[in-house]
Write an enzyme that holds these catalytic residues in place. Sequence first.
Site, PDB file in Angstrom:
ATOM      1  N   VAL A   1       0.941  -1.135   0.174  1.00  0.00           N
ATOM      2  CA  VAL A   1      -0.055   0.037   0.025  1.00  0.00           C
ATOM      3  C   VAL A   1       0.768   1.204   0.170  1.00  0.00           C
ATOM      4  O   VAL A   1       0.515   2.179  -0.239  1.00  0.00           O
ATOM      5  CB  VAL A   1      -0.854  -0.141   0.986  1.00  0.00           C
ATOM      6  CG1 VAL A   1      -1.815  -1.369   1.131  1.00  0.00           C
ATOM      7  CG2 VAL A   1      -0.202  -0.008   2.439  1.00  0.00           C
TER       8      VAL A   1
ATOM      9  N   ASN B   1      -6.359  -1.383   6.917  1.00  0.00           N
ATOM     10  CA  ASN B   1      -5.854  -1.757   8.028  1.00  0.00           C
ATOM     11  C   ASN B   1      -4.430  -1.934   8.092  1.00  0.00           C
ATOM     12  O   ASN B   1      -3.846  -2.178   9.160  1.00  0.00           O
ATOM     13  CB  ASN B   1      -6.582  -3.187   8.384  1.00  0.00           C
ATOM     14  CG  ASN B   1      -5.842  -4.154   9.534  1.00  0.00           C
ATOM     15  OD1 ASN B   1      -6.045  -3.647  10.556  1.00  0.00           O
ATOM     16  ND2 ASN B   1      -5.105  -5.306   9.135  1.00  0.00           N
TER      17      ASN B   1
ATOM     18  N   SER C   1      -5.894   3.905  16.036  1.00  0.00           N
ATOM     19  CA  SER C   1      -5.208   3.533  17.350  1.00  0.00           C
ATOM     20  C   SER C   1      -5.494   4.291  18.456  1.00  0.00           C
ATOM     21  O   SER C   1      -5.722   5.602  18.359  1.00  0.00           O
ATOM     22  CB  SER C   1      -3.628   3.085  17.147  1.00  0.00           C
ATOM     23  OG  SER C   1      -3.107   2.874  18.457  1.00  0.00           O
TER      24      SER C   1
ATOM     25  N   TYR D   1       4.348   6.238  15.324  1.00  0.00           N
ATOM     26  CA  TYR D   1       3.322   5.964  15.372  1.00  0.00           C
ATOM     27  C   TYR D   1       2.341   6.627  15.853  1.00  0.00           C
ATOM     28  O   TYR D   1       1.171   6.686  15.300  1.00  0.00           O
ATOM     29  CB  TYR D   1       3.260   4.362  16.218  1.00  0.00           C
ATOM     30  CG  TYR D   1       2.084   3.633  16.143  1.00  0.00           C
ATOM     31  CD1 TYR D   1       1.735   2.801  15.198  1.00  0.00           C
ATOM     32  CD2 TYR D   1       1.365   3.554  17.271  1.00  0.00           C
ATOM     33  CE1 TYR D   1       0.559   2.021  15.378  1.00  0.00           C
ATOM     34  CE2 TYR D   1       0.436   2.619  17.836  1.00  0.00           C
ATOM     35  CZ  TYR D   1      -0.089   2.000  16.393  1.00  0.00           C
ATOM     36  OH  TYR D   1      -1.199   1.143  16.341  1.00  0.00           O
TER      37      TYR D   1
ATOM     38  N   LYS E   1      -1.063   7.790  13.459  1.00  0.00           N
ATOM     39  CA  LYS E   1      -2.333   7.123  13.661  1.00  0.00           C
ATOM     40  C   LYS E   1      -3.020   8.526  14.164  1.00  0.00           C
ATOM     41  O   LYS E   1      -4.454   8.478  13.905  1.00  0.00           O
ATOM     42  CB  LYS E   1      -2.377   6.366  14.965  1.00  0.00           C
ATOM     43  CG  LYS E   1      -1.769   5.089  14.343  1.00  0.00           C
ATOM     44  CD  LYS E   1      -2.358   4.449  13.381  1.00  0.00           C
ATOM     45  CE  LYS E   1      -2.004   2.936  12.936  1.00  0.00           C
ATOM     46  NZ  LYS E   1      -2.815   2.252  11.858  1.00  0.00           N
TER      47      LYS E   1
END
Length: 258
Positions: free
Chosen positions: A67, A93, A145, A162, A166
Amino acid sequence: MGLFDFKGKVAVITGASSGLGADAARAFAEHGADVAILARRKEKLESLAEEINSKKGGRAFYVSCDVSKEESVKEAVDAILAHYGKIHILVNNAGVANLGTVETMSTDEWDYAININLKGIIHMCKYVVPSMRQNKYGRIINISSVNAFLADKPEGLWRHAYNTTKAGVIGLTKGMAASYTQENITANAVCPGLFESEMTSGSLFQNQQFMGMYQGLCPASRPGAKGELNSTLLYFASEASGYVSGQSIIIDGGFSIV
């Protein structure tokens, strides 16, 4: 089945080779959807597709896809449309959670997280939304998340990229909802807390200090169990959620409220 009857609908799930993505693919197939599963690991996709297709009424089609690369996504979506002819549901996902801080992470490490966690969603939506518009039905479900809202304090678990990506997923979800909901294409985000997956089993679940803290603070006193995300995904994908768009739901056993 009721409101969660997806017969005649095509659901695309990225990051479907294992963990939460594979569970989601099984759930959509069990509720009648034709599923297209995407990930980089062809062997795992093939195994999951065989599993789904072996069950009565199960229909799964797999495409190896990265992706983070727009051309790979375009080729995958073209293959899905050639196979099924349409796409109604997209579960974004695919994701990574590399460790590090703004001081320690290299530019390549930042790009790795951004290219998969954020650009991956952008690439998928760019090529899937036109089919949704043609169908006059679209449900985009982005996996964010709880770490979009919270950060891990223990030094060994700092994940600045992260947290950043997110949180970016939440902003992107709101933007797409504002642009597309009038066309019956909704966009919502699911924000899991701690679930055991390929991403977490070798890191967080092996950290006794973290697990003791998590279970002590979390009102549910445990991590999420296999399948506990699926009902929310099915709801966001269904006609029942047609007036729900741009929203984020945290599924973490109450961890984020304490």
